[in-house]
Write an enzyme that holds these catalytic residues in place. Sequence first.
Site, mmCIF file in Angstrom:
data_model
loop_
_atom_site.group_PDB
_atom_site.id
_atom_site.type_symbol
_atom_site.label_atom_id
_atom_site.label_comp_id
_atom_site.label_asym_id
_atom_site.label_seq_id
_atom_site.Cartn_x
_atom_site.Cartn_y
_atom_site.Cartn_z
ATOM 1 N N ARG A 128 -36.990 -7.231 -45.760
ATOM 2 C CA ARG A 128 -37.394 -7.834 -44.363
ATOM 3 C C ARG A 128 -38.865 -8.242 -44.306
ATOM 4 O O ARG A 128 -39.585 -7.645 -43.990
ATOM 5 C CB ARG A 128 -37.082 -6.855 -43.232
ATOM 6 C CG ARG A 128 -35.479 -6.576 -43.093
ATOM 7 C CD ARG A 128 -35.253 -5.695 -42.041
ATOM 8 N NE ARG A 128 -34.219 -6.458 -41.181
ATOM 9 C CZ ARG A 128 -33.822 -6.184 -39.800
ATOM 10 N NH1 ARG A 128 -34.247 -5.022 -39.497
ATOM 11 N NH2 ARG A 128 -32.776 -6.638 -39.377
ATOM 12 N N GLN A 133 -36.610 -14.167 -44.483
ATOM 13 C CA GLN A 133 -35.953 -14.583 -43.154
ATOM 14 C C GLN A 133 -34.807 -15.455 -42.930
ATOM 15 O O GLN A 133 -33.947 -15.427 -42.232
ATOM 16 C CB GLN A 133 -36.855 -14.727 -42.001
ATOM 17 C CG GLN A 133 -37.896 -13.729 -41.765
ATOM 18 C CD GLN A 133 -39.071 -14.246 -40.562
ATOM 19 O OE1 GLN A 133 -39.273 -15.330 -40.592
ATOM 20 N NE2 GLN A 133 -39.775 -13.134 -40.143
ATOM 21 N N ASP A 136 -31.713 -13.690 -44.076
ATOM 22 C CA ASP A 136 -31.393 -12.507 -43.204
ATOM 23 C C ASP A 136 -30.390 -12.552 -42.171
ATOM 24 O O ASP A 136 -30.282 -12.643 -40.912
ATOM 25 C CB ASP A 136 -32.709 -12.167 -42.426
ATOM 26 C CG ASP A 136 -32.649 -10.586 -41.836
ATOM 27 O OD1 ASP A 136 -31.609 -10.017 -41.818
ATOM 28 O OD2 ASP A 136 -33.491 -10.476 -41.182
ATOM 29 N N SER A 139 -29.839 -10.105 -39.243
ATOM 30 C CA SER A 139 -30.652 -10.705 -37.973
ATOM 31 C C SER A 139 -29.876 -11.712 -37.170
ATOM 32 O O SER A 139 -29.690 -12.038 -36.012
ATOM 33 C CB SER A 139 -32.115 -11.254 -38.184
ATOM 34 O OG SER A 139 -33.149 -10.083 -38.621
ATOM 35 N N TYR A 235 -37.722 -1.138 -39.301
ATOM 36 C CA TYR A 235 -36.395 -0.038 -38.564
ATOM 37 C C TYR A 235 -37.153 1.002 -38.115
ATOM 38 O O TYR A 235 -38.219 1.228 -38.138
ATOM 39 C CB TYR A 235 -35.579 0.337 -39.962
ATOM 40 C CG TYR A 235 -34.784 -0.832 -40.406
ATOM 41 C CD1 TYR A 235 -33.825 -1.495 -39.701
ATOM 42 C CD2 TYR A 235 -34.959 -1.247 -41.597
ATOM 43 C CE1 TYR A 235 -33.033 -2.616 -40.146
ATOM 44 C CE2 TYR A 235 -33.976 -2.413 -42.467
ATOM 45 C CZ TYR A 235 -33.084 -2.824 -41.406
ATOM 46 O OH TYR A 235 -32.392 -3.824 -42.159
HETATM 47 P P1 NAD Z 1 -31.749 -2.085 -35.844
HETATM 48 O O1 NAD Z 1 -30.492 -2.898 -35.567
HETATM 49 O O2 NAD Z 1 -31.676 -1.203 -37.065
HETATM 50 O O3 NAD Z 1 -32.079 -1.342 -34.574
HETATM 51 C C1 NAD Z 1 -31.909 -1.888 -33.094
HETATM 52 C C2 NAD Z 1 -33.076 -1.326 -32.395
HETATM 53 O O4 NAD Z 1 -32.663 0.013 -32.066
HETATM 54 C C3 NAD Z 1 -34.560 -1.132 -33.049
HETATM 55 O O5 NAD Z 1 -35.278 -2.084 -32.539
HETATM 56 C C4 NAD Z 1 -34.806 0.334 -33.097
HETATM 57 O O6 NAD Z 1 -36.277 0.418 -32.925
HETATM 58 C C5 NAD Z 1 -33.834 0.911 -31.769
HETATM 59 N N1 NAD Z 1 -33.835 2.025 -31.670
HETATM 60 C C6 NAD Z 1 -33.670 3.138 -32.554
HETATM 61 N N2 NAD Z 1 -33.576 4.246 -32.136
HETATM 62 C C7 NAD Z 1 -33.490 3.967 -30.656
HETATM 63 C C8 NAD Z 1 -33.574 4.943 -29.603
HETATM 64 N N3 NAD Z 1 -33.330 6.210 -29.687
HETATM 65 N N4 NAD Z 1 -33.758 4.573 -28.350
HETATM 66 C C9 NAD Z 1 -33.802 2.903 -28.253
HETATM 67 N N5 NAD Z 1 -33.735 2.167 -29.404
HETATM 68 C C10 NAD Z 1 -33.763 2.637 -30.330
HETATM 69 O O7 NAD Z 1 -32.931 -3.078 -35.938
HETATM 70 P P2 NAD Z 1 -33.234 -4.766 -36.218
HETATM 71 O O8 NAD Z 1 -32.843 -5.208 -34.820
HETATM 72 O O9 NAD Z 1 -32.204 -4.995 -37.217
HETATM 73 O O10 NAD Z 1 -34.493 -4.781 -36.483
HETATM 74 C C11 NAD Z 1 -35.584 -4.300 -35.758
HETATM 75 C C12 NAD Z 1 -36.983 -4.886 -36.274
HETATM 76 O O11 NAD Z 1 -36.817 -5.331 -37.441
HETATM 77 C C13 NAD Z 1 -37.043 -6.187 -35.375
HETATM 78 O O12 NAD Z 1 -37.290 -6.211 -34.125
HETATM 79 C C14 NAD Z 1 -38.096 -6.826 -36.335
HETATM 80 O O13 NAD Z 1 -39.441 -6.058 -35.670
HETATM 81 C C15 NAD Z 1 -37.887 -6.262 -37.504
HETATM 82 N N6 NAD Z 1 -37.610 -7.319 -38.454
HETATM 83 C C16 NAD Z 1 -38.083 -8.046 -39.183
HETATM 84 C C17 NAD Z 1 -37.788 -8.999 -39.873
HETATM 85 C C18 NAD Z 1 -38.644 -10.030 -41.143
HETATM 86 O O14 NAD Z 1 -39.672 -9.559 -41.122
HETATM 87 N N7 NAD Z 1 -37.845 -10.511 -41.976
HETATM 88 C C19 NAD Z 1 -36.532 -9.462 -39.889
HETATM 89 C C20 NAD Z 1 -35.486 -8.858 -39.233
HETATM 90 C C21 NAD Z 1 -35.911 -7.710 -38.277
#
Ligand code: NAD
Length: 384
Positions: A128, A133, A136, A139, A235
Amino acid sequence: MKIVVPKESLAGETRVALLPNMISTFTKDKHEVWVESGCGSGVCCSDSQYKEAGAKIVQDVSELYQAADVILKVNPPRLHPQRNRDEVELFREGCAIIGFLAPLANQKMVHKLVERKITSFAFEYVPRITRAQSMDALSSMATIAGYKAVLLVANRLGKIFPLLMTAAGTIPPAVVLVLGAGVAGLQAIATAKRLGAKVEAFDPRPAVKEQVQSLGATFVEMELPKEDVQAAGGYAKEQSDAFLRKEQEAIGARLGKVDAIITTAQIFGKKAPILITEEMVKKMWPGSVIVDIAAEQGGNCALTEADQTVERDGVTIIGTVNLPAAIPVDASLMYGKNIINLFRNVYKSGTTIDFNDEVSKGSCITHNGQIMNDAVKKMVEGGK
Ligand code: NAD
């Protein structure tokens, strides 16, 4: 190289790894593209559209896989329902595959990929980083899932989303609580806001509050034990039982006031945390709706049944596992672009893969009879 695209064999799958207008990306670089007849049926693209775009149509999936240098797929290889054989056994030995592979949940598949010396790249492990991106697919598909989850709520809820001032009286806006505000959650917030709902959201990662507020939603403040909640790559880290109990209490305090909950909370490679217990569902008003985007990882609601819609104490709990398949055209458009970008990154120097490249190395699961990914290696060697 011969790039091949099968018809996805997973029941209910409508997506395809490449749309006809993407074929020229490969043919202009002197690759051949072979597709299985009917691969585009879920996105209303006919064999003749693929043929006109420059692809060769193949009727027999075994012939397709035997010709492959690189297989572009959406879902992990599985038992092929028509051939009654594991798809990996149908692949040409030594070929490559790019797609979602869910290797941690699929140890047998990993062994077969090793045995058959398949080079495999999994979207789940694309690092990530900013440069990756455009590759990805996790996402992209989470974006589609977050959007669709809101439509499922809107369809099921006996209320409308926006505030309406009518001659027949004022209708208050529906209140939607989004738990987990990563990619899917933020899209769910944005979509529910566009439809006019009042939206509240929570995520334990500290950076999220500002993102939630920037979309016009209210961030639900919770008094939780101080824990390191942020893992690498954006994550979340797995939280303690005490943390989850406190979070459940805080969510419980909101339940009488919300019409719908969309849960998206996930911990990469682990079972999803339970945020809504059976007791908590009883506190919701009959007629309210939960859409559990984490259903495939065990669900955030204790009553979620994967790929089922159940009703408990008048509350509808929707556990649809493949939400992107419900919006196949745009899901395939996004997925196809991700797969083209990952392919180009992996094969940027021709057929020789540069394993010094962070994205190619990070996403590679198996190569030349070896497991390349440390987490997968640990799981397989640990026999877990
Ligand atoms: P994910 O699908 O693994 O998780 C979804 C969400 O669940 C996350 O935001 C996590 O914090 C949340 N979560 C975990 N435990 C929880 C709890 N107990 N209660 C409530 N929420 C909880 O994650 P995702 O959506 O694929 O990605 C998370 C973050 O990663 C994004 O928001 C972003 O900041 C980052 N990201 C970065 C890139 C990049 O830089 N290329 C790409 C994709 C995502």
